[in-house]
Structures are given as structure tokens and as C-alpha cells.
Design a protein around this motif. Sequence first.
Motif, short mmCIF file in Angstrom:
data_model
loop_
_atom_site.label_atom_id
_atom_site.label_comp_id
_atom_site.label_asym_id
_atom_site.label_seq_id
_atom_site.Cartn_x
_atom_site.Cartn_y
_atom_site.Cartn_z
N GLN A 32 0.82 -1.21 0.00
CA GLN A 32 0.00 0.00 0.00
C GLN A 32 0.86 1.27 0.00
O GLN A 32 0.50 2.27 -0.62
N ASN A 86 -14.43 1.77 -0.15
CA ASN A 86 -13.88 0.44 -0.42
C ASN A 86 -12.53 0.18 0.22
O ASN A 86 -11.87 -0.83 -0.10
N THR A 87 -12.08 1.04 1.14
CA THR A 87 -10.68 0.99 1.56
C THR A 87 -10.36 -0.22 2.42
O THR A 87 -9.20 -0.64 2.48
N SER A 133 -10.86 -3.11 1.63
CA SER A 133 -10.37 -4.13 0.69
C SER A 133 -8.90 -3.95 0.37
O SER A 133 -8.29 -4.83 -0.25
N ASN A 134 -8.30 -2.81 0.77
CA ASN A 134 -6.85 -2.64 0.59
C ASN A 134 -6.05 -3.57 1.49
O ASN A 134 -4.87 -3.81 1.24
N SER A 174 -4.24 -1.35 -8.56
CA SER A 174 -4.28 -1.53 -7.11
C SER A 174 -4.86 -2.90 -6.78
O SER A 174 -5.89 -3.29 -7.35
N HIS A 223 -6.70 -5.73 -4.26
CA HIS A 223 -7.70 -5.72 -3.21
C HIS A 223 -8.07 -7.15 -2.83
O HIS A 223 -7.88 -8.08 -3.62
N TYR A 261 -11.59 -8.88 -2.01
CA TYR A 261 -13.02 -8.57 -1.98
C TYR A 261 -13.72 -9.34 -0.86
O TYR A 261 -13.28 -10.42 -0.44
#
Length: 245
Positions: free
Chosen positions: A3, A111-112, A114-115, A197, A199, A201
Motif C-alpha cells: 500500500q 472500499n478501503t 479491501s486494501n 491496485s 484488493h 473482496y
Amino acid sequence: MRQDEIWDAEAARRYDTPGTGMFAPEVLGPAVDRLAALAGDGRALEFAVGTGRVAVPLARHGVPVTGIELSLPMIEQLRTKADEATIPVVVGDMATATAPGEYSLVYLVYNTISNLLEQAEQVACFRNAARHLRPGGRFVIELWVPELRKLPPGTQATVWHAEPGYLGLDTYDVLRQQVVSHHFRFGEGREARLSRSPHRYIWPAELDLMAQLAGFELESRHADWSGAAFTEESRSHVSVYRLPG
């Protein structure tokens, strides 16, 4: 990619798009209004505060806001809008970093969560939110719904957005529950700029189980910040979890 490699100085410089995209008033306004109502007379903590897209208008709304952020360039961009006294920021990972004090609201938008690329990290994020909240406090997550129904056998990618000058597609690894978002930006010429990026889910039901493991109860789930009903056709959701008390 890590990240801190993704959210570098270049990403911070081009993250803000005032008045358009996720900074459009019709997108940002309902989110800030809903978060302010949920915070009540208490303090709010934003996980992955970034450049302050939500934190700055929320603070202007009268809610004391603190942030946790991993990327120093993103914090530097935030500091062009609000100083440390206005929005204090703790540098660190949202799954483990600790901010001082107690909060009525912790929120994690766009949606962060999922980072965080491992299930254990995502569970730790819920537990970290619970540690920061007073009894009866809320944890709010905005997250997209995986579009696996669009994947016929043998297909690994979906186009999730297309407009002049931009194309967004996701490539899925359904075995590992991983997705990579590819963002193509282009003008009149023949060349395009690509950013990516990774992720992990999460299905809404899995998210609810993570919440239970951290001691939360699901209070509400809507399709957007304005309170539209969440249905099987919804592409995203805003879920509000509450600690007992």
C-alpha cells in the motif's frame, strides 16, 4: 504491491478531483451528512484518512475528527487543507495503529477495507475499530459488492466503468478472493496511463461475520449514503455496525 508503494507522492498529487468524481457534491454531501448524524455529539476517527476528502468537510460540519493514515504523501496533501490541530493524524496501519482518546464513530469509506489483502488483516481492522469506540459506538464501512455474476466460465475480468478518457476493469482470482483494479486514463493521442491496485473482496455476509468476531452488531445496511434500499442488484453498500452498550 504494498500500500505504501501505491499511495506514493504521484498518487497523492492526482488523488483530489475537486467538484468531480468522488469529490462531487452529490457524492460527498450525503456521506458527510450521514456520518455527522451518526457521530452525534461525539468524536469521529477515520481509518485511512488519505487527503481528507471526507474528514475536512466533516470537521467543518462541527465533528471533531482524527485520522489514521499509512501514506506520508497523502498526509502532506491533507496538510494543505487542515493543520494538525484541526485534524490530528496518527501515522500507521488502520488494522493496528492506535489513536488517543475514545470515539463515538469510526468510519472507513470508499472500499478501503479491501486494501487489506488478507482476511486476518480485515478482521484485525474490525477489532481495532472496536478498541477505539465507547460503548454503543458505531463502525461504518462503505464497500463495493463483488461482481462475480458478470464472470462467465473462463473469463477473469470485468469492465466496471467506462467514460470518455477513462476505462476501469477488474481482474479476479476467485480462488484467493483477490482482485486487481486497472485504471486506464487517456486523451486524444494513442497512449494511455495505467495505474493498478490490489484488493481482497468481501461479501456482505463475510463482513458481518468479521463484525461479530469483534463484538459488533449490524445496525443497518443501505445501498448508498442517502439511505436507498440494499437489494440483490446493489453494486455497493454502506453498513453500520454498533457495539452493545
